[in-house]
Scaffold this motif. Structure first.
Motif, PDB file in Angstrom:
ATOM      1  N   VAL A 161      40.447  -7.208 -21.079  1.00  0.00           N
ATOM      2  CA  VAL A 161      41.092  -5.913 -21.284  1.00  0.00           C
ATOM      3  C   VAL A 161      41.547  -5.430 -19.912  1.00  0.00           C
ATOM      4  O   VAL A 161      40.730  -5.238 -19.013  1.00  0.00           O
ATOM      5  N   SER A 162      42.850  -5.258 -19.760  1.00  0.00           N
ATOM      6  CA  SER A 162      43.436  -4.890 -18.473  1.00  0.00           C
ATOM      7  C   SER A 162      43.261  -3.407 -18.159  1.00  0.00           C
ATOM      8  O   SER A 162      43.173  -2.574 -19.061  1.00  0.00           O
ATOM      9  N   SER A 163      43.268  -3.104 -16.867  1.00  0.00           N
ATOM     10  CA  SER A 163      43.268  -1.710 -16.416  1.00  0.00           C
ATOM     11  C   SER A 163      44.651  -1.092 -16.601  1.00  0.00           C
ATOM     12  O   SER A 163      44.821   0.111 -16.467  1.00  0.00           O
ATOM     13  N   GLY A 164      45.632  -1.941 -16.852  1.00  0.00           N
ATOM     14  CA  GLY A 164      47.018  -1.477 -16.958  1.00  0.00           C
ATOM     15  C   GLY A 164      47.772  -1.619 -15.653  1.00  0.00           C
ATOM     16  O   GLY A 164      48.973  -1.383 -15.584  1.00  0.00           O
ATOM     17  N   SER A 165      47.071  -2.037 -14.604  1.00  0.00           N
ATOM     18  CA  SER A 165      47.676  -2.247 -13.287  1.00  0.00           C
ATOM     19  C   SER A 165      47.387  -3.680 -12.841  1.00  0.00           C
ATOM     20  O   SER A 165      46.228  -4.064 -12.719  1.00  0.00           O
ATOM     21  N   LYS A 166      48.444  -4.454 -12.588  1.00  0.00           N
ATOM     22  CA  LYS A 166      48.246  -5.833 -12.130  1.00  0.00           C
ATOM     23  C   LYS A 166      47.509  -5.864 -10.794  1.00  0.00           C
ATOM     24  O   LYS A 166      46.678  -6.736 -10.555  1.00  0.00           O
ATOM     25  N   GLN A 167      47.812  -4.900  -9.942  1.00  0.00           N
ATOM     26  CA  GLN A 167      47.177  -4.828  -8.622  1.00  0.00           C
ATOM     27  C   GLN A 167      45.668  -4.574  -8.754  1.00  0.00           C
ATOM     28  O   GLN A 167      44.860  -5.249  -8.114  1.00  0.00           O
ATOM     29  N   ILE A 168      45.286  -3.646  -9.597  1.00  0.00           N
ATOM     30  CA  ILE A 168      43.862  -3.338  -9.787  1.00  0.00           C
ATOM     31  C   ILE A 168      43.159  -4.518 -10.458  1.00  0.00           C
ATOM     32  O   ILE A 168      42.068  -4.911 -10.047  1.00  0.00           O
ATOM     33  N   ASP A 169      43.793  -5.107 -11.474  1.00  0.00           N
ATOM     34  CA  ASP A 169      43.191  -6.274 -12.139  1.00  0.00           C
ATOM     35  C   ASP A 169      42.905  -7.387 -11.138  1.00  0.00           C
ATOM     36  O   ASP A 169      41.836  -7.992 -11.154  1.00  0.00           O
ATOM     37  N   ALA A 170      43.863  -7.654 -10.240  1.00  0.00           N
ATOM     38  CA  ALA A 170      43.699  -8.721  -9.238  1.00  0.00           C
ATOM     39  C   ALA A 170      42.548  -8.400  -8.283  1.00  0.00           C
ATOM     40  O   ALA A 170      41.746  -9.282  -7.946  1.00  0.00           O
ATOM     41  N   ILE A 171      42.454  -7.150  -7.854  1.00  0.00           N
ATOM     42  CA  ILE A 171      41.372  -6.736  -6.943  1.00  0.00           C
ATOM     43  C   ILE A 171      40.018  -6.900  -7.635  1.00  0.00           C
ATOM     44  O   ILE A 171      39.056  -7.397  -7.045  1.00  0.00           O
ATOM     45  N   VAL A 172      39.937  -6.469  -8.885  1.00  0.00           N
ATOM     46  CA  VAL A 172      38.677  -6.578  -9.626  1.00  0.00           C
ATOM     47  C   VAL A 172      38.264  -8.042  -9.760  1.00  0.00           C
ATOM     48  O   VAL A 172      37.122  -8.404  -9.479  1.00  0.00           O
ATOM     49  N   LEU A 173      39.187  -8.906 -10.166  1.00  0.00           N
ATOM     50  CA  LEU A 173      38.853 -10.334 -10.323  1.00  0.00           C
ATOM     51  C   LEU A 173      38.399 -10.946  -9.002  1.00  0.00           C
ATOM     52  O   LEU A 173      37.426 -11.696  -8.951  1.00  0.00           O
ATOM     53  N   GLN A 174      39.087 -10.607  -7.923  1.00  0.00           N
ATOM     54  CA  GLN A 174      38.726 -11.114  -6.595  1.00  0.00           C
ATOM     55  C   GLN A 174      37.319 -10.651  -6.206  1.00  0.00           C
ATOM     56  O   GLN A 174      36.505 -11.441  -5.719  1.00  0.00           O
TER      57      GLN A 174
END
Length: 133
Positions: free
Chosen positions: A91-104
């Motif tokens: 389930v995405s945050s709706g922000s690709k940038q935030i999703d990438a930071i979270v996964l990292q």
């Protein structure tokens, strides 16, 4: 003849509004039933979760984007040897940038905080990390 009536409110798709903060209000795990009462695993997940929350929150301070969803879910597969096999956004945050930071940040914490491998009986376990903004 048709009257000039205003269009239905549903005619126009609304652009979603971002949340006003990217602060993490809560971060918690959904874990396999058989591990629920395993103290070593629960403590591992608490420690990993704290490390993840700290890393994510620190990294989010440096970006201008805000999440569009109040909830993000990351699925984590941890193998019997303690390594992670798969870390994906379900389930995405709706922000690709935030999703990438979270996964990292999640991957970094999983490398840093060692899993209690002696407690893992199956080849792998699925965990869900739920983040509330």
């Amino acid at each position: 003849s048709q009257a000039n009536t205003p269009p239905d409110a549903n005619t126009y798709a609304k652009t979603p509004e971002p949340l006003t903060s990217s602060e993490i209000k809560r971060l918690y795990w959904e874990i396999p039933q058989e591990l629920t009462y395993n103290e070593a695993v629960v403590n591992y997940l608490k420690t990993a979760g704290k490390a993840m929350k700290f890393a994510i929150q620190s990294d989010l301070l440096n970006i201008s984007e805000m999440p569009y969803s109040p909830k993000m879910i990351v699925n984590v597969v941890i193998k019997k040897d303690g390594s992670y096999d798969n870390v994906v956004t379900t389930v995405s945050s709706g922000s690709k940038q935030i999703d990438a930071i979270v996964l990292q940040s999640v991957k970094a914490a999983l490398k840093y905080v060692k899993a209690p491998t002696s407690e893992f009986k199956n080849d792998s376990y699925n965990f869900s990390l739920i983040i509330n903004f």
